[in-house]
Design a protein around this motif. Structure first.
Motif, PDB file in Angstrom:
ATOM      1  N   LEU A  29       0.817  -1.206   0.000  1.00  0.00           N
ATOM      2  CA  LEU A  29       0.000   0.000   0.000  1.00  0.00           C
ATOM      3  C   LEU A  29       0.856   1.263   0.000  1.00  0.00           C
ATOM      4  O   LEU A  29       0.511   2.262  -0.637  1.00  0.00           O
ATOM      5  CB  LEU A  29      -0.947  -0.004   1.204  1.00  0.00           C
ATOM      6  N   GLN A  30       1.980   1.213   0.700  1.00  0.00           N
ATOM      7  CA  GLN A  30       2.878   2.364   0.693  1.00  0.00           C
ATOM      8  C   GLN A  30       3.423   2.622  -0.717  1.00  0.00           C
ATOM      9  O   GLN A  30       3.512   3.768  -1.167  1.00  0.00           O
ATOM     10  CB  GLN A  30       4.020   2.149   1.689  1.00  0.00           C
ATOM     11  N   LYS A  31       3.758   1.553  -1.441  1.00  0.00           N
ATOM     12  CA  LYS A  31       4.214   1.692  -2.823  1.00  0.00           C
ATOM     13  C   LYS A  31       3.083   2.209  -3.714  1.00  0.00           C
ATOM     14  O   LYS A  31       3.314   2.995  -4.641  1.00  0.00           O
ATOM     15  CB  LYS A  31       4.727   0.348  -3.347  1.00  0.00           C
ATOM     16  N   TYR A  32       1.883   1.740  -3.418  1.00  0.00           N
ATOM     17  CA  TYR A  32       0.693   2.187  -4.152  1.00  0.00           C
ATOM     18  C   TYR A  32       0.505   3.696  -3.992  1.00  0.00           C
ATOM     19  O   TYR A  32       0.265   4.413  -4.974  1.00  0.00           O
ATOM     20  CB  TYR A  32      -0.511   1.406  -3.604  1.00  0.00           C
ATOM     21  N   PHE A  33       0.662   4.214  -2.776  1.00  0.00           N
ATOM     22  CA  PHE A  33       0.485   5.649  -2.531  1.00  0.00           C
ATOM     23  C   PHE A  33       1.588   6.490  -3.166  1.00  0.00           C
ATOM     24  O   PHE A  33       1.364   7.634  -3.546  1.00  0.00           O
ATOM     25  CB  PHE A  33       0.417   5.930  -1.023  1.00  0.00           C
ATOM     26  N   GLU A  34       2.783   5.907  -3.265  1.00  0.00           N
ATOM     27  CA  GLU A  34       3.898   6.648  -3.861  1.00  0.00           C
ATOM     28  C   GLU A  34       3.610   7.029  -5.313  1.00  0.00           C
ATOM     29  O   GLU A  34       4.122   8.013  -5.828  1.00  0.00           O
ATOM     30  CB  GLU A  34       5.179   5.806  -3.797  1.00  0.00           C
ATOM     31  N   LYS A  35       2.770   6.250  -5.980  1.00  0.00           N
ATOM     32  CA  LYS A  35       2.455   6.494  -7.397  1.00  0.00           C
ATOM     33  C   LYS A  35       1.187   7.328  -7.565  1.00  0.00           C
ATOM     34  O   LYS A  35       0.727   7.541  -8.685  1.00  0.00           O
ATOM     35  CB  LYS A  35       2.278   5.155  -8.118  1.00  0.00           C
ATOM     36  N   ARG A  36       0.602   7.780  -6.474  1.00  0.00           N
ATOM     37  CA  ARG A  36      -0.658   8.517  -6.538  1.00  0.00           C
ATOM     38  C   ARG A  36      -0.447   9.984  -6.184  1.00  0.00           C
ATOM     39  O   ARG A  36       0.457  10.338  -5.426  1.00  0.00           O
ATOM     40  CB  ARG A  36      -1.696   7.909  -5.572  1.00  0.00           C
ATOM     41  N   ASN A  37      -1.308  10.821  -6.757  1.00  0.00           N
ATOM     42  CA  ASN A  37      -1.266  12.245  -6.447  1.00  0.00           C
ATOM     43  C   ASN A  37      -2.693  12.675  -6.104  1.00  0.00           C
ATOM     44  O   ASN A  37      -3.430  13.177  -6.953  1.00  0.00           O
ATOM     45  CB  ASN A  37      -0.728  13.041  -7.643  1.00  0.00           C
ATOM     46  N   TRP A  38      -3.097  12.433  -4.856  1.00  0.00           N
ATOM     47  CA  TRP A  38      -4.456  12.740  -4.412  1.00  0.00           C
ATOM     48  C   TRP A  38      -4.461  14.076  -3.667  1.00  0.00           C
ATOM     49  O   TRP A  38      -3.415  14.697  -3.473  1.00  0.00           O
ATOM     50  CB  TRP A  38      -4.975  11.632  -3.489  1.00  0.00           C
ATOM     51  N   ARG A  39      -5.641  14.489  -3.244  1.00  0.00           N
ATOM     52  CA  ARG A  39      -5.730  15.706  -2.444  1.00  0.00           C
ATOM     53  C   ARG A  39      -4.950  15.511  -1.142  1.00  0.00           C
ATOM     54  O   ARG A  39      -4.937  14.425  -0.565  1.00  0.00           O
ATOM     55  CB  ARG A  39      -7.199  16.052  -2.185  1.00  0.00           C
ATOM     56  N   VAL A  40      -4.307  16.568  -0.712  1.00  0.00           N
ATOM     57  CA  VAL A  40      -3.312  16.494   0.363  1.00  0.00           C
ATOM     58  C   VAL A  40      -3.864  15.827   1.616  1.00  0.00           C
ATOM     59  O   VAL A  40      -3.232  14.929   2.191  1.00  0.00           O
ATOM     60  CB  VAL A  40      -2.788  17.907   0.701  1.00  0.00           C
ATOM     61  N   ASP A  41      -5.064  16.231   2.055  1.00  0.00           N
ATOM     62  CA  ASP A  41      -5.626  15.677   3.292  1.00  0.00           C
ATOM     63  C   ASP A  41      -5.896  14.189   3.165  1.00  0.00           C
ATOM     64  O   ASP A  41      -5.730  13.431   4.134  1.00  0.00           O
ATOM     65  CB  ASP A  41      -6.917  16.412   3.665  1.00  0.00           C
ATOM     66  N   ALA A  42      -6.318  13.759   1.997  1.00  0.00           N
ATOM     67  CA  ALA A  42      -6.606  12.332   1.781  1.00  0.00           C
ATOM     68  C   ALA A  42      -5.319  11.513   1.836  1.00  0.00           C
ATOM     69  O   ALA A  42      -5.266  10.456   2.484  1.00  0.00           O
ATOM     70  CB  ALA A  42      -7.320  12.140   0.453  1.00  0.00           C
TER      71      ALA A  42
END
Length: 560
Positions: free
Chosen positions: A201-214
């Protein structure tokens, strides 16, 4: 250019009440506008949502009204569908989960796979219980304070900080039925082990650019090493497919992906290709864009990606677009205090395009925002019914006196070049705001206002040329053509937000030979077209009496 494939979802509302503007200004409007824009790009789009029939809140409503949960969920899912249609936000398919024969099967299939893969864990955990009501109290039946931020919260996800409330940790928990303090009992519950998938999941988030709070919340939850509950001891829901847990049901939050998947299967059942749903759920080319309220960040941003990765059969969210809460005149929406504007009221009383535009202008994206009645009145009666209407009516009236205008990029005057430069800047903003990772209704709507305002200023500046000599007359016609060109641009960019307004302008421009019988495509911005403008037979926007606005708010306004 290859076309993209999008699965777009709006978080399912609970089938225990109709939709107010807080629901509509959040996931549904965002998902609808994003879907419309992607279709303008001729991308492959499926937009799905559903009514969540298995929430504890449905059961609570049923007990309060002496009805069955089925009666409650059936009535409100139908009512919500009607409201979404009225607001022009109805997804491609919007069923209730109880009406989906595949829902139970998919929920149990995902559970069985995760269980067999060793991704689930049986835990002994504290569970709230009300001795007075003789009821195990989960989300809707327990109310207290969030043990992370101290805000009022039910026993599921905190509406303020978005953190999930771990079993038995809600502070000062009371039964919502009898208001007595709750005791805790140790019960068996099955959990999905997010901890095991933390690295993935951490690797998954590294490739995402979501809204800052999310993004921040998702990372905090992973750091807190919180696992996600799969089962609970209750009656309303889908049974756990294990012989030793027949008195437990599958948790409704766990069932979110099954709801989306089964809704898609049901949608495809009406097509010649019954397996069409697999194009969106079993294809690596699909981008799942999920629109959710901030309090659903954990489920869609951590829980669902984790368990769908673990099962490895279906796609998982590519982008999660969250929104904060939407208030009314600096107060929180409260249905219990009748402090709400219902979608079935506002979209019936006022032009849906106008309401949609205002909701976009005030969308609660990165911070909580408000529906302010006075500002809404000003937009409706001053900006649209007065300024826009005067400009549009006058422009098309004058333009209708000429045979035709060829709209192209040639022979620009100095003033039209300045106008186009400003419009191009706004177009760049709008394009950027329709990308999933930078999506913004607010900035899009403000850019649309900017285009309209620049067009009005340009039009007012050229009117004095109308009655001058022949040389100036040619200049006047050239400037008129440029203003019509900008109007056409406005009609195209408002298509996702104000679809009926866009269609009306398209019809009045006449002989717009590209996609004559359809809505505008985004590529129409680049097309050279011959138009024959027509004089409008009726106003584009009409003033709304104060008495109509008063019908929206059945409460006494509080002075802050």
């Amino acid at each position: 250019m290859s076309k993209k494939k999008f699965l777009i979802t709006a978080a399912p509302p609970t089938s225990n009440g109709n939709l107010h503007i807080g629901h509509l200004a959040g996931p549904f409007l965002g998902a609808d506008v994003f879907s419309r824009f992607q279709r303008m790009l001729e991308n492959d789009v499926l937009y799905i949502s559903y009514g969540d029939d298995y929430q504890d809140y449905v059961d609570r409503k049923a007990r309060e009204t002496n009805q069955s949960p089925k009666e409650v969920s059936g009535y409100y899912t139908n009512a919500m569908g009607k409201t979404l249609k009225l607001a022009k936000m109805l997804p491609d398919h919007f069923p209730g989960t109880k009406s989906l024969p595949q829902h139970k099967q998919i929920m149990q299939e995902i559970f069985t796979d995760l269980y067999n893969y060793g991704s689930l864990e049986i835990k002994e955990v504290p569970t709230f219980y009300c001795s007075e009501c003789e009821n195990h109290c989960y989300e809707a039946y327990a109310r207290g304070e969030c043990h992370y931020c101290g805000s009022k919260s039910d026993a599921n996800y905190c509406e303020n900080c978005g953190h999930p409330q771990e079993a038995g940790k809600l502070v000062n928990a009371k039964c919502t039925t009898c208001q007595k303090s709750l005791e805790t009992r140790t019960e068996k519950r099955i959990y999905f082990s997010l901890v095991k998938y933390r690295e993935s999941l951490q690797k998954y988030f590294e490739k995402r650019n979501w809204r800052v709070d999310a993004e921040k919340l998702c990372k905090e939850i992973l750091n807190n090493e919180v696992d996600a509950p799969i089962t609970r001891k209750a009656e309303l829901g889908v049974e756990v497919p294990l012989d030793n847990m027949t008195d437990h049901i599958l948790d409704t939050w766990y069932g979110g992906p099954a709801g989306y998947i089964s809704a898609c299967i049901d949608w495809a059942s009406n097509l010649s290709n019954k397996n069409k749903w697999e194009d969106y759920w079993k294809s690596e080319d699909t981008s799942w864009v999920a629109f959710v309220g901030f309090d659903c960040t954990f489920s869609h941003g951590v829980f669902y990606p984790g368990m769908l990765m673990a099962q490895d059969k279906y796609t998982y969210p590519d982008t999660v677009i969250t929104n904060k809460f939407y208030g009314i005149d600096q107060q929180k929406i409260s249905t219990s205090r009748n402090h709400a504007i219902w979608g079935s009221d506002i979209f019936r009383l006022i032009d849906p395009d106008v309401v949609r535009f205002y909701l976009c202008l005030t969308a609660p994206e990165n911070e909580e925002t408000d529906f302010q009645i006075d500002n809404f009145k000003s937009l409706v009666n001053n900006d649209l019914a007065n300024k826009w209407n005067t400009w549009l009516t006058s422009l098309l009236d004058r333009a209708s006196k000429y045979d035709a205008f060829l709209l192209n990029k040639e022979n620009r005057t100095h003033s039209s070049t300045c106008l186009q430069k400003k419009v191009d800047e706004y177009l760049e903003i709008i394009v950027n705001c329709h990308k999933a990772e930078t999506f913004s209704l607010q900035r899009t709507a403000k850019a649309i206002l900017g285009i309209a305002n620049e067009s009005i200023l340009h039009y007012e500046a050229i009117l004095h040329l109308e009655n001058l000599d022949s040389n100036n007359k040619e200049c006047y016609i050239a400037e008129l053509k440029e203003n019509l060109k900008t109007l056409r641009i406005l009609a195209i960019v408002t298509t996702p937000i104000m679809p009926e307004f866009s269609k009306k302008i398209k019809a009045l421009l006449g002989n717009d030979t590209i996609n004559k019988e359809k809505e505008y495509l985004w590529s129409d911005l680049e097309n050279e077209v011959l138009i024959s403008p027509k004089k409008p037979a009726s106003p584009f926007f009409t003033k709304v009496p104060t008495s109509v606005f008063d019908k929206l708010l059945p409460y006494e306004k509080v002075t802050m």
